[in-house]
Scaffold this motif. Structure first.
Motif, mmCIF file in Angstrom:
data_model
loop_
_atom_site.group_PDB
_atom_site.id
_atom_site.type_symbol
_atom_site.label_atom_id
_atom_site.label_comp_id
_atom_site.label_asym_id
_atom_site.label_seq_id
_atom_site.Cartn_x
_atom_site.Cartn_y
_atom_site.Cartn_z
ATOM 1 N N ARG A 105 0.856 -1.185 0.000
ATOM 2 C CA ARG A 105 0.000 0.000 0.000
ATOM 3 C C ARG A 105 0.896 1.239 0.000
ATOM 4 O O ARG A 105 1.645 1.474 0.942
ATOM 5 N N ILE A 106 0.824 2.045 -1.071
ATOM 6 C CA ILE A 106 1.731 3.181 -1.193
ATOM 7 C C ILE A 106 1.008 4.527 -1.137
ATOM 8 O O ILE A 106 1.646 5.567 -0.997
ATOM 9 N N GLY A 107 -0.306 4.513 -1.242
ATOM 10 C CA GLY A 107 -1.051 5.760 -1.191
ATOM 11 C C GLY A 107 -2.539 5.514 -1.270
ATOM 12 O O GLY A 107 -3.001 4.368 -1.314
ATOM 13 N N THR A 214 -0.474 -6.732 4.816
ATOM 14 C CA THR A 214 0.010 -5.656 3.954
ATOM 15 C C THR A 214 -1.058 -4.613 3.668
ATOM 16 O O THR A 214 -0.801 -3.411 3.741
ATOM 17 N N VAL A 215 -2.252 -5.059 3.319
ATOM 18 C CA VAL A 215 -3.308 -4.134 2.916
ATOM 19 C C VAL A 215 -4.135 -3.668 4.114
ATOM 20 O O VAL A 215 -4.363 -2.475 4.303
ATOM 21 N N VAL A 216 -4.563 -4.605 4.951
ATOM 22 C CA VAL A 216 -5.362 -4.239 6.125
ATOM 23 C C VAL A 216 -4.478 -3.612 7.190
ATOM 24 O O VAL A 216 -4.919 -2.774 7.965
ATOM 25 N N GLY A 217 -3.198 -3.995 7.216
ATOM 26 C CA GLY A 217 -2.263 -3.409 8.171
ATOM 27 C C GLY A 217 -2.192 -4.109 9.508
ATOM 28 O O GLY A 217 -1.776 -3.514 10.512
ATOM 29 N N LEU A 236 -15.996 -8.300 3.019
ATOM 30 C CA LEU A 236 -16.512 -7.149 2.274
ATOM 31 C C LEU A 236 -15.367 -6.263 1.792
ATOM 32 O O LEU A 236 -15.410 -5.731 0.680
ATOM 33 N N ARG A 237 -14.334 -6.119 2.613
ATOM 34 C CA ARG A 237 -13.203 -5.286 2.199
ATOM 35 C C ARG A 237 -12.419 -5.941 1.062
ATOM 36 O O ARG A 237 -12.048 -5.284 0.088
ATOM 37 N N LEU A 238 -12.164 -7.238 1.183
ATOM 38 C CA LEU A 238 -11.379 -7.930 0.170
ATOM 39 C C LEU A 238 -12.095 -7.983 -1.173
ATOM 40 O O LEU A 238 -11.490 -7.832 -2.236
ATOM 41 N N PHE A 239 -13.417 -8.176 -1.131
ATOM 42 C CA PHE A 239 -14.188 -8.327 -2.377
ATOM 43 C C PHE A 239 -14.830 -7.023 -2.841
ATOM 44 O O PHE A 239 -15.577 -7.029 -3.818
ATOM 45 N N ALA A 240 -14.546 -5.905 -2.158
ATOM 46 C CA ALA A 240 -15.147 -4.625 -2.533
ATOM 47 C C ALA A 240 -14.829 -4.282 -3.982
ATOM 48 O O ALA A 240 -13.685 -4.405 -4.433
#
Length: 255
Positions: A105-107, A214-217, A236-240
């Motif tokens: 995740r860079i931005g 990595t993405v969720v932190g 829901l977050r992964l499949f958004a």
């Protein structure tokens, strides 16, 4: 390779012509688009991920530096002779000279710089993703984005229903797991491509855990970074924005 903004598709591809752009103008004064745009429908703040591992060459916060003020807040990463830029961001999450991983995740997406659009509340909101090769100046070497061309939702199985109860280690021959594997291949965090088998085995667990960290932190010691999807919120977050429909059947399994 990885998708720079998972869940969104290219809305203005590289090579499109318009009088909005100045690169390689034709007889009608229409220049080519030097990257791929991913419209976010008037919204900002979506995760932007590195398409390849490399070093952060520079970060620019809405000033006339780097690739120029038109690109707004942008990050440029260098990977093996290719510089890939992530532009019009609302927030930058990496620092100059730092090494980044594919899928990191860079931005966050935004609408900074010169943008146009008719959909609000954040008009013109989109990610502009561009790749350049030597000598790296604007329009000097036109390169169609390649590092971002990875499989994703719907690549090997049509989008459809995803049952949360099936997103667990040990589940076999499940279309919900196949859709999970398709999405993870689009995010492409570890450099390994999953076999879309429908079997939730160790490789799928490894990719899910990489996404959680990595993405969720989540930290490595988090009780929720297990490599399985613990509930509907993570699902829901992964499949958004993937086109799949998440169904919370954890209390009354039906699939």
């Amino acid at each position: 390779m990885g998708h720079p903004i998972p869940g969104f598709t290219i809305t203005t591809p590289y090579g499109s012509r318009s009088d909005l752009w100045s690169c390689d103008k034709d007889a009608d004064g229409r220049g080519i688009h030097t990257g791929d745009d991913y419209s976010t429908g008037g919204q900002i703040g979506f995760d932007v991920l590195a398409t390849a591992k490399g070093r952060v060459l520079f970060v620019v916060r809405d000033v006339d530096a780097g690739w120029g003020k038109s690109y707004g807040n942008h990050v440029v990463i260098e990977s093996g002779g290719v510089r890939h830029g992530y532009c019009h961001l609302s927030k930058i999450l990496v620092k100059k000279d730092k090494e980044v991983r594919v899928g990191q995740r860079i931005g966050l997406s935004g609408n900074s710089g010169h943008v146009k659009g008719s959909i609000g509340p954040f008009f013109g909101a989109h990610l502009h993703y561009e790749e350049r090769t030597s000598p790296f100046t604007f329009c000097s070497v036109a390169r169609k984005p390649e590092l971002s061309r990875a499989p994703g939702p719907g690549f090997t199985i049509p989008v459809g229903d995803v049952f949360v109860s099936k997103l667990q280690l040990g589940v076999e021959d499940s279309n919900s797991v196949r859709r999970l594997q398709d999405v993870l291949n689009g995010v492409h965090l570890t450099g390994h491509r999953l076999k879309v088998s429908g079997n939730y085995t160790a490789p799928t667990k490894h990719e899910v855990r990489a996404w959680q960290m990595t993405v969720v932190g989540m930290g490595a010691d988090s009780p929720f970074a297990t490599g399985s999807i613990p509930g509907v919120r993570q699902a829901l977050r992964l499949f958004a924005r993937t086109g799949n429909k998440v169904i919370d059947d954890t209390f009354d399994p039906v699939a």
